[in-house]
Design an enzyme around this catalytic site. Structure first.
Site, short mmCIF file in Angstrom:
data_model
loop_
_atom_site.label_atom_id
_atom_site.label_comp_id
_atom_site.label_asym_id
_atom_site.label_seq_id
_atom_site.Cartn_x
_atom_site.Cartn_y
_atom_site.Cartn_z
N CYS A 1 0.85 -1.19 0.00
CA CYS A 1 0.00 0.00 0.00
C CYS A 1 0.89 1.24 0.00
CB CYS A 1 -0.89 -0.01 1.24
SG CYS A 1 -1.77 1.54 1.52
N CYS B 1 0.66 3.15 3.54
CA CYS B 1 1.16 2.67 4.84
C CYS B 1 2.17 1.53 4.75
CB CYS B 1 -0.01 2.23 5.71
SG CYS B 1 -0.73 0.65 5.21
N CYS C 1 -7.21 -0.95 1.85
CA CYS C 1 -6.10 -1.48 2.63
C CYS C 1 -6.60 -1.70 4.06
CB CYS C 1 -4.93 -0.49 2.62
SG CYS C 1 -3.65 -0.89 3.83
N CYS D 1 -4.65 0.90 6.72
CA CYS D 1 -4.84 2.35 6.75
C CYS D 1 -6.18 2.79 6.17
CB CYS D 1 -3.70 3.07 6.02
SG CYS D 1 -3.74 2.96 4.23
N CYS E 1 -8.93 -5.12 -9.45
CA CYS E 1 -8.56 -4.08 -10.41
C CYS E 1 -7.99 -2.90 -9.61
CB CYS E 1 -9.82 -3.69 -11.16
SG CYS E 1 -9.53 -2.61 -12.56
FE FE Z 1 -2.47 1.08 3.70
#
Ligand code: FE
Length: 131
Positions: free
Chosen positions: A48, A51, A97, A100, A120
């Site tokens: 991510c 984070c 995510c 976060c 996607c």
């Molecule tokens: Fe994250």
């Protein structure tokens, strides 16, 4: 959300680049065929961009032809959080995510085997680490 990073939107705005903020925190979508990881075939992990949480692996990346980097599975069940998204007059499932709460993309039911899923993703919401 299993786990949240306690960070205000104003703090995110300071930390992230404007285009990252738009996708991760405002649920934007990068234009198709523009993302940096669309044709990336290297082995590694996708984290991510907000984070650092490990969210996808190169092992499940495939070419969906849609213009966005696509995966048939997340790195683990715990790494992402699906959420119903009925915006823009469509019934979709948003992918967040789990660490976060950042918006990564959407998941659809037209993916390949073994899961039949197509995650996607927006390249800008991901950071690739080669293995
Ligand atoms: Fe994250």
């Amino acid at each position: 959300m299993r786990q949240r990073i306690p960070r205000s939107e104003e703090e995110w705005r300071k930390i992230l680049a404007p285009e990252e903020f738009h996708v991760l925190r405002e649920k934007g979508t990068e234009p198709p065929f523009t993302g940096k990881y669309l044709y990336n075939k290297k082995k590694g992990v996708y984290r991510c961009a907000g984070c650092g949480n490990e969210v996808f692996l190169s092992d499940s990346k495939y070419d969906s032809g849609t213009g966005w980097p696509s995966f048939w599975a997340p790195a683990s069940k715990e790494s992402i959080e699906p959420k119903p998204d009925n915006s823009l007059g469509m019934r979709r499932t948003e992918v967040l995510c789990s660490k976060c709460g950042g918006h990564l993309g959407h998941v659809f039911n037209d993916g390949p085997e073994p899961t039949g899923l197509r995650y996607c993703m927006n390249s800008i919401a991901l950071d690739f680490y080669e293995k």
